[in-house]
Enzyme design. Structure first.
Site, PDB file in Angstrom:
ATOM      1  N   LYS A  16     -14.216   0.189   5.325  1.00  0.00           N
ATOM      2  CA  LYS A  16     -13.185  -0.729   4.806  1.00  0.00           C
ATOM      3  C   LYS A  16     -13.507  -2.174   5.194  1.00  0.00           C
ATOM      4  O   LYS A  16     -13.439  -3.093   4.370  1.00  0.00           O
ATOM      5  CB  LYS A  16     -11.818  -0.304   5.353  1.00  0.00           C
ATOM      6  CG  LYS A  16     -10.690  -1.243   5.040  1.00  0.00           C
ATOM      7  CD  LYS A  16     -10.383  -1.316   3.551  1.00  0.00           C
ATOM      8  CE  LYS A  16      -9.394  -2.427   3.259  1.00  0.00           C
ATOM      9  NZ  LYS A  16      -9.143  -2.612   1.843  1.00  0.00           N
ATOM     10  N   CYS A  21      -5.267  -9.461   3.435  1.00  0.00           N
ATOM     11  CA  CYS A  21      -6.401  -8.605   3.821  1.00  0.00           C
ATOM     12  C   CYS A  21      -7.662  -9.366   4.202  1.00  0.00           C
ATOM     13  O   CYS A  21      -8.143  -9.229   5.331  1.00  0.00           O
ATOM     14  CB  CYS A  21      -6.698  -7.626   2.695  1.00  0.00           C
ATOM     15  SG  CYS A  21      -5.397  -6.395   2.529  1.00  0.00           S
ATOM     16  N   VAL A  59       0.830  -1.212   0.000  1.00  0.00           N
ATOM     17  CA  VAL A  59       0.000   0.000   0.000  1.00  0.00           C
ATOM     18  C   VAL A  59       0.861   1.258   0.000  1.00  0.00           C
ATOM     19  O   VAL A  59       0.692   2.147  -0.844  1.00  0.00           O
ATOM     20  CB  VAL A  59      -0.959   0.000   1.217  1.00  0.00           C
ATOM     21  CG1 VAL A  59      -1.614   1.359   1.398  1.00  0.00           C
ATOM     22  CG2 VAL A  59      -2.028  -1.064   1.036  1.00  0.00           C
TER      23      VAL A  59
HETATM   24  P1  NAD Z   1       3.180  -4.626   4.095  1.00  0.00           P
HETATM   25  O1  NAD Z   1       3.494  -5.636   5.135  1.00  0.00           O
HETATM   26  O2  NAD Z   1       3.422  -4.964   2.659  1.00  0.00           O
HETATM   27  O3  NAD Z   1       3.996  -3.285   4.387  1.00  0.00           O
HETATM   28  C1  NAD Z   1       4.067  -2.698   5.647  1.00  0.00           C
HETATM   29  C2  NAD Z   1       5.385  -1.937   5.730  1.00  0.00           C
HETATM   30  O4  NAD Z   1       5.392  -1.207   6.937  1.00  0.00           O
HETATM   31  C3  NAD Z   1       6.610  -2.841   5.747  1.00  0.00           C
HETATM   32  O5  NAD Z   1       7.516  -2.442   4.755  1.00  0.00           O
HETATM   33  C4  NAD Z   1       7.179  -2.643   7.136  1.00  0.00           C
HETATM   34  O6  NAD Z   1       8.605  -2.754   7.182  1.00  0.00           O
HETATM   35  C5  NAD Z   1       6.713  -1.248   7.457  1.00  0.00           C
HETATM   36  N1  NAD Z   1       6.662  -0.961   8.900  1.00  0.00           N
HETATM   37  C6  NAD Z   1       6.194  -1.744   9.895  1.00  0.00           C
HETATM   38  N2  NAD Z   1       6.331  -1.135  11.078  1.00  0.00           N
HETATM   39  C7  NAD Z   1       6.908   0.074  10.831  1.00  0.00           C
HETATM   40  C8  NAD Z   1       7.315   1.152  11.635  1.00  0.00           C
HETATM   41  N3  NAD Z   1       7.131   1.110  12.961  1.00  0.00           N
HETATM   42  N4  NAD Z   1       7.885   2.211  11.037  1.00  0.00           N
HETATM   43  C9  NAD Z   1       8.075   2.254   9.714  1.00  0.00           C
HETATM   44  N5  NAD Z   1       7.700   1.257   8.886  1.00  0.00           N
HETATM   45  C10 NAD Z   1       7.129   0.182   9.444  1.00  0.00           C
HETATM   46  O7  NAD Z   1       1.680  -4.205   4.339  1.00  0.00           O
HETATM   47  P2  NAD Z   1       0.600  -3.754   3.238  1.00  0.00           P
HETATM   48  O8  NAD Z   1       0.108  -4.947   2.523  1.00  0.00           O
HETATM   49  O9  NAD Z   1       1.133  -2.607   2.480  1.00  0.00           O
HETATM   50  O10 NAD Z   1      -0.586  -3.261   4.190  1.00  0.00           O
HETATM   51  C11 NAD Z   1      -0.478  -2.077   4.955  1.00  0.00           C
HETATM   52  C12 NAD Z   1      -1.850  -1.760   5.519  1.00  0.00           C
HETATM   53  O11 NAD Z   1      -2.761  -1.495   4.442  1.00  0.00           O
HETATM   54  C13 NAD Z   1      -2.482  -2.893   6.324  1.00  0.00           C
HETATM   55  O12 NAD Z   1      -3.250  -2.363   7.358  1.00  0.00           O
HETATM   56  C14 NAD Z   1      -3.378  -3.581   5.312  1.00  0.00           C
HETATM   57  O13 NAD Z   1      -4.451  -4.249   5.914  1.00  0.00           O
HETATM   58  C15 NAD Z   1      -3.874  -2.387   4.502  1.00  0.00           C
HETATM   59  N6  NAD Z   1      -4.249  -2.719   3.126  1.00  0.00           N
HETATM   60  C16 NAD Z   1      -3.520  -3.612   2.400  1.00  0.00           C
HETATM   61  C17 NAD Z   1      -3.898  -3.881   1.067  1.00  0.00           C
HETATM   62  C18 NAD Z   1      -3.119  -4.871   0.248  1.00  0.00           C
HETATM   63  O14 NAD Z   1      -3.628  -5.286  -0.796  1.00  0.00           O
HETATM   64  N7  NAD Z   1      -1.932  -5.285   0.643  1.00  0.00           N
HETATM   65  C19 NAD Z   1      -4.998  -3.223   0.512  1.00  0.00           C
HETATM   66  C20 NAD Z   1      -5.694  -2.295   1.275  1.00  0.00           C
HETATM   67  C21 NAD Z   1      -5.314  -2.045   2.588  1.00  0.00           C
END
Ligand code: NAD
Length: 438
Positions: A205, A261, A11
């Site tokens: 959401k 998700c 995201v």
């Molecule tokens: P992800 O695991 O791919 O990425 C999360 C990132 O955050 C990682 O790179 C991690 O290193 C970083 N991170 C974690 N803790 C941190 C901190 N304290 N400081 C800085 N960086 C930090 O996750 P994602 O799939 O991108 O999902 C992120 C959010 O968006 C979640 O809540 C998810 O539910 C939501 N979301 C995801 C999608 C999807 O398709 N992946 C779609 C809509 C919403």
């Protein structure tokens, strides 16, 4: 606008790159130094179609940069998006520790007014928790915005650049205008920027993901009934989905939903209901049906070989939880392969993008294969989990030449059972009749 996005995952990196592409100056922050080093060297740590090009273009233009220094990013930007992970805790509720860590650092680094925008999926009421956490650490003023993300992995850029809608949960009208300004460049196809209060935005959401998961589990349950009663779920799907009140999307039966998700968000909705003594019975059933679906497909393969599992070699096509991504989180393929190896089966696997990630989840006995046809030599069955486009129209002649017994288990209903029987394949899919090989 100068802005930061904290979290450079599926995201955060997409959001950061797209906001940069629309002319903003974006600092992407992540605590994972390895990721930041890679990004600074021009490597994209995840596979998402088109992402590498847009990151490269905007980095070169000086609109996109990467750092592990959140405090510096807070000092240099006024709008801060949080897009870190919210993985499920043991009780199914989302673990908000990363969110709260980021909120605390933001608060401690603020030197004036800031807008904190929540892009991560967080339970209803998190806006209060995070606002309190920030207010507890700083006297500087801030506004909080809930701005859940609806992109799909595999089509994330398109979804972000041409969204069906953008949901903004905020209380300050001036901040709503700033959010509109940020999203206006993406609203050529739709003018639907939906303004609401933060709690409703958070709930939207979960309601959206749970509705989509419900369609999948419903159709999977219908598919099981079709198998037992002699109906063909493909006909049923087309017949029911043609009704404009129902719609044809998300009605494809298969191996059950996965990814980071749906399982997490459906579980979170159940735990939110439990916490306020309002059991989410439908959503609870959706999650149970999904578990059963994943198990049933894998078990069918195991049952087919019965006492011979230990002498069976399976060729698996597809490891990602869906096509066009390298994400294997909660992938039905990974869970099934673990069941196969536990039963003594030998597994060879191929995926166009997800083999590196899958290697980390599976034991070393699973062989990753670069060529999806070579791996079929001597295999006792081909088992398909992911509907990558190249698996949709395979070279059946090449498959038949390599397999001693022509046997396919297709968890995505990609082929015509009658056609495959004519080609001499024993073919098992989901909710459709099997035809005798001719
Ligand atoms: P992800 O695991 O791919 O990425 C999360 C990132 O955050 C990682 O790179 C991690 O290193 C970083 N991170 C974690 N803790 C941190 C901190 N304290 N400081 C800085 N960086 C930090 O996750 P994602 O799939 O991108 O999902 C992120 C959010 O968006 C979640 O809540 C998810 O539910 C939501 N979301 C995801 C999608 C999807 O398709 N992946 C779609 C809509 C919403």
């Amino acid at each position: 606008m100068n802005m930061s996005v904290v979290g450079t995952g599926y995201v955060g990196l997409v959001a950061g790159a797209c906001f940069a592409d629309s002319g903003n100056h974006v600092t992407c922050v992540d605590c994972n130094l390895d990721k930041i080093d890679k990004l600074n060297m021009g490597d994209i740590p995840i596979y998402e179609p088109g992402l590498a090009e847009i990151v490269k273009r905007n980095t070169a233009a000086g609109r996109l940069k990467f750092t592990a220094d959140l405090s510096a990013a807070v000092r240099s930007t006024r709008v801060l998006f949080i897009a870190v992970g919210t993985p499920p805790a043991a009780d199914g509720s989302p673990d908000l520790s990363s969110i709260l860590d980021v909120a605390k650092t933001i608060a401690q680094s603020m030197d004036g007014y800031r807008i904190v925008v929540m892009k991560s999926t967080v339970p209803v009421g998190t806006h209060l928790k995070v606002s309190e956490a920030i207010a507890g650490e700083t006297d500087h003023p801030f506004d909080y915005v809930s701005n859940p993300e609806f992109l799909k992995e595999g089509a994330a850029l398109d979804d972000f650049m041409k969204p069906d809608r953008v949901v903004i949960g905020a209380t300050n009208p001036a901040v709503m205008e700033i959010m509109k300004e940020l999203y206006n460049p993406f609203m050529r196809r739709s003018d639907r920027i939906l303004m609401m209060d933060p709690a409703s935005a958070e709930m939207t959401k979960y309601a959206a993901n749970a509705l989509l998961a419900t369609k999948i589990s419903f159709m999977n349950e219908i598919a099981g009934l079709c198998e037992r009663l002699g109906a063909d779920v493909e006909c049923v799907r087309r017949g029911a989905g043609s009704d404009s009140r129902i719609g044809s999307a998300f009605l494809f039966p298969g191996v059950g939903y996965g990814g980071s998700c749906f399982p997490k968000d459906v579980g979170a909705l159940v735990s939110m209901g439990d916490a306020v003594d309002h059991p989410m019975s439908i959503v609870d059933a959706v999650q149970r049906v999904n578990q059963r679906q994943r198990y049933t497909f894998a078990q069918r393969v195991i049952d087919h070989f019965g006492d011979h599992c230990a002498n069976t070699t399976l060729a698996v096509w597809g490891l990602a939880f869906k096509a066009r991504t390298d994400d294997v989180r909660e992938s039905p393929a990974i869970a099934a392969i673990k069941m196969f190896t536990k039963n003594g089966m030998t597994v060879r696997a191929h995926d166009p993008e997800a083999m590196d990630n899958a290697k980390r989840e599976l034991d070393a006995t699973v062989t990753m294969c670069e060529d999806e046809y070579d791996m079929l030599k001597g295999a006792d069955a081909l088992v398909i989990f992911t509907d990558w486009p190249k698996f949709r129209t395979p070279d059946f002649q090449a498959i038949a030449e390599r397999m001693p017994v022509k046997l396919i288990f297709d968890g995505r209903n990609m082929y015509d059972p009658q056609q495959l029987a004519k080609r001499g394949f024993q073919y098992f899919c989901v909710g459709r009749p099997s035809y005798p090989v001719v």
